[in-house]
Design a protein around this motif. Structure first.
Motif, PDB file in Angstrom:
ATOM      1  N   UNK A   2       0.814  -1.204   0.000  1.00  0.00           N
ATOM      2  CA  UNK A   2       0.000   0.000   0.000  1.00  0.00           C
ATOM      3  C   UNK A   2       0.855   1.264   0.000  1.00  0.00           C
ATOM      4  N   UNK A   3       2.064   1.189   0.550  1.00  0.00           N
ATOM      5  CA  UNK A   3       2.951   2.354   0.513  1.00  0.00           C
ATOM      6  C   UNK A   3       3.367   2.661  -0.916  1.00  0.00           C
ATOM      7  N   UNK A   4       3.631   1.619  -1.702  1.00  0.00           N
ATOM      8  CA  UNK A   4       4.051   1.796  -3.084  1.00  0.00           C
ATOM      9  C   UNK A   4       2.879   2.003  -4.033  1.00  0.00           C
ATOM     10  N   UNK A   5       1.691   1.592  -3.625  1.00  0.00           N
ATOM     11  CA  UNK A   5       0.500   1.673  -4.468  1.00  0.00           C
ATOM     12  C   UNK A   5      -0.635   2.314  -3.674  1.00  0.00           C
ATOM     13  N   UNK A   6      -0.420   3.549  -3.286  1.00  0.00           N
ATOM     14  CA  UNK A   6      -1.369   4.246  -2.417  1.00  0.00           C
ATOM     15  C   UNK A   6      -2.771   4.313  -3.016  1.00  0.00           C
ATOM     16  N   UNK A   7      -2.862   4.312  -4.349  1.00  0.00           N
ATOM     17  CA  UNK A   7      -4.174   4.380  -4.993  1.00  0.00           C
ATOM     18  C   UNK A   7      -5.058   3.187  -4.616  1.00  0.00           C
ATOM     19  N   UNK A   8      -4.441   2.075  -4.225  1.00  0.00           N
ATOM     20  CA  UNK A   8      -5.218   0.910  -3.813  1.00  0.00           C
ATOM     21  C   UNK A   8      -5.974   1.165  -2.511  1.00  0.00           C
ATOM     22  N   UNK A   9      -5.406   1.995  -1.656  1.00  0.00           N
ATOM     23  CA  UNK A   9      -6.077   2.310  -0.389  1.00  0.00           C
ATOM     24  C   UNK A   9      -7.452   2.909  -0.629  1.00  0.00           C
ATOM     25  N   UNK A  10      -7.565   3.711  -1.662  1.00  0.00           N
ATOM     26  CA  UNK A  10      -8.802   4.436  -1.909  1.00  0.00           C
ATOM     27  C   UNK A  10      -9.898   3.550  -2.489  1.00  0.00           C
ATOM     28  N   UNK A  11      -9.541   2.334  -2.892  1.00  0.00           N
ATOM     29  CA  UNK A  11     -10.543   1.391  -3.374  1.00  0.00           C
ATOM     30  C   UNK A  11     -11.350   0.794  -2.228  1.00  0.00           C
ATOM     31  N   UNK A  12     -10.719   0.705  -1.070  1.00  0.00           N
ATOM     32  CA  UNK A  12     -11.353   0.092   0.094  1.00  0.00           C
ATOM     33  C   UNK A  12     -11.906   1.186   0.998  1.00  0.00           C
ATOM     34  N   UNK A  13     -13.201   1.151   1.206  1.00  0.00           N
ATOM     35  CA  UNK A  13     -13.891   2.215   1.947  1.00  0.00           C
ATOM     36  C   UNK A  13     -13.258   2.496   3.308  1.00  0.00           C
ATOM     37  N   UNK A  14     -12.883   1.440   4.027  1.00  0.00           N
ATOM     38  CA  UNK A  14     -12.358   1.651   5.378  1.00  0.00           C
ATOM     39  C   UNK A  14     -10.938   2.201   5.407  1.00  0.00           C
ATOM     40  N   UNK A  15     -10.279   2.313   4.238  1.00  0.00           N
ATOM     41  CA  UNK A  15      -8.921   2.848   4.190  1.00  0.00           C
ATOM     42  C   UNK A  15      -8.851   4.227   3.558  1.00  0.00           C
ATOM     43  N   UNK A  16      -9.937   4.740   3.064  1.00  0.00           N
ATOM     44  CA  UNK A  16      -9.930   6.003   2.324  1.00  0.00           C
ATOM     45  C   UNK A  16      -9.463   7.195   3.150  1.00  0.00           C
ATOM     46  N   UNK A  17      -9.672   7.133   4.465  1.00  0.00           N
ATOM     47  CA  UNK A  17      -9.299   8.271   5.307  1.00  0.00           C
ATOM     48  C   UNK A  17      -7.811   8.283   5.654  1.00  0.00           C
ATOM     49  N   UNK A  18      -7.084   7.254   5.268  1.00  0.00           N
ATOM     50  CA  UNK A  18      -5.653   7.181   5.568  1.00  0.00           C
ATOM     51  C   UNK A  18      -4.892   8.051   4.575  1.00  0.00           C
ATOM     52  N   UNK A  19      -4.446   9.206   5.034  1.00  0.00           N
ATOM     53  CA  UNK A  19      -3.833  10.196   4.134  1.00  0.00           C
ATOM     54  C   UNK A  19      -2.318  10.320   4.307  1.00  0.00           C
ATOM     55  N   UNK A  20      -1.821   9.967   5.476  1.00  0.00           N
ATOM     56  CA  UNK A  20      -0.397  10.134   5.730  1.00  0.00           C
ATOM     57  C   UNK A  20       0.266   8.775   5.960  1.00  0.00           C
ATOM     58  N   UNK A  21       1.574   8.736   5.807  1.00  0.00           N
ATOM     59  CA  UNK A  21       2.303   7.494   6.055  1.00  0.00           C
ATOM     60  C   UNK A  21       2.115   7.040   7.505  1.00  0.00           C
ATOM     61  N   UNK A  22       2.093   7.997   8.431  1.00  0.00           N
ATOM     62  CA  UNK A  22       1.884   7.656   9.845  1.00  0.00           C
ATOM     63  C   UNK A  22       0.517   7.008  10.047  1.00  0.00           C
ATOM     64  N   UNK A  23      -0.502   7.538   9.376  1.00  0.00           N
ATOM     65  CA  UNK A  23      -1.845   6.967   9.493  1.00  0.00           C
ATOM     66  C   UNK A  23      -1.889   5.563   8.897  1.00  0.00           C
ATOM     67  N   UNK A  24      -1.191   5.377   7.795  1.00  0.00           N
ATOM     68  CA  UNK A  24      -1.147   4.063   7.152  1.00  0.00           C
ATOM     69  C   UNK A  24      -0.476   3.053   8.068  1.00  0.00           C
ATOM     70  N   UNK A  25       0.674   3.433   8.617  1.00  0.00           N
ATOM     71  CA  UNK A  25       1.440   2.528   9.473  1.00  0.00           C
ATOM     72  C   UNK A  25       0.689   2.184  10.755  1.00  0.00           C
TER      73      UNK A  25
END
Length: 130
Positions: A2-25
């Protein structure tokens, strides 16, 4: 992945709000999804001993991704490199060229069957998006 393919995060509703690397981690939901991905790969590898079960399981998982709006079959292939990097990191010096080749063949076989399951589910539902 997901770090390398951030666009994939936006496909999943529960991950759409993750905007920063800290939020992702720090996302428990994303960690759970990563665990599910690794579980699928693990089950796929275990299932190679019984090919009928392997195909049923892996293709079913591939088909479930039809429920994710905007998901495309080629997204499965984006797992390959991060998986191989994780295997290399975890195995260290045991990650020989022979082991690397075995892991490459195995992960590709699993991912190709996820794609096939995704495509078959589309045919059953009358959609052909890849």
């Amino acid at each position: 992945m997901f770090e390398e393919n951030e666009e994939l995060l936006h496909l999943f509703e529960k991950f759409r709000e993750l905007r920063t690397k800290a939020a992702i981690v720090s996302s428990a939901e994303l960690a759970e999804h990563a665990t599910q991905v690794m579980h699928t790969i693990d089950e796929g590898i275990k299932g190679l001993a019984d090919m009928d079960s392997f195909f049923t399981y892996v293709r079913h998982v591939g088909g479930t991704h039809r429920q994710v709006p905007g998901f495309k079959s080629e997204n499965f292939m984006k797992i390959e490199q991060p998986f191989l990097e994780a295997a290399k990191k975890n195995l260290g010096e045991r990650y020989t060229p022979n082991i690397e080749n075995i892991y490459k063949l195995t992960i590709r076989f699993i991912l190709e069957n996820l794609v096939k399951g995704y495509e078959e589910a589309g045919e059953e539902n009358g959609t052909t998006q890849t």
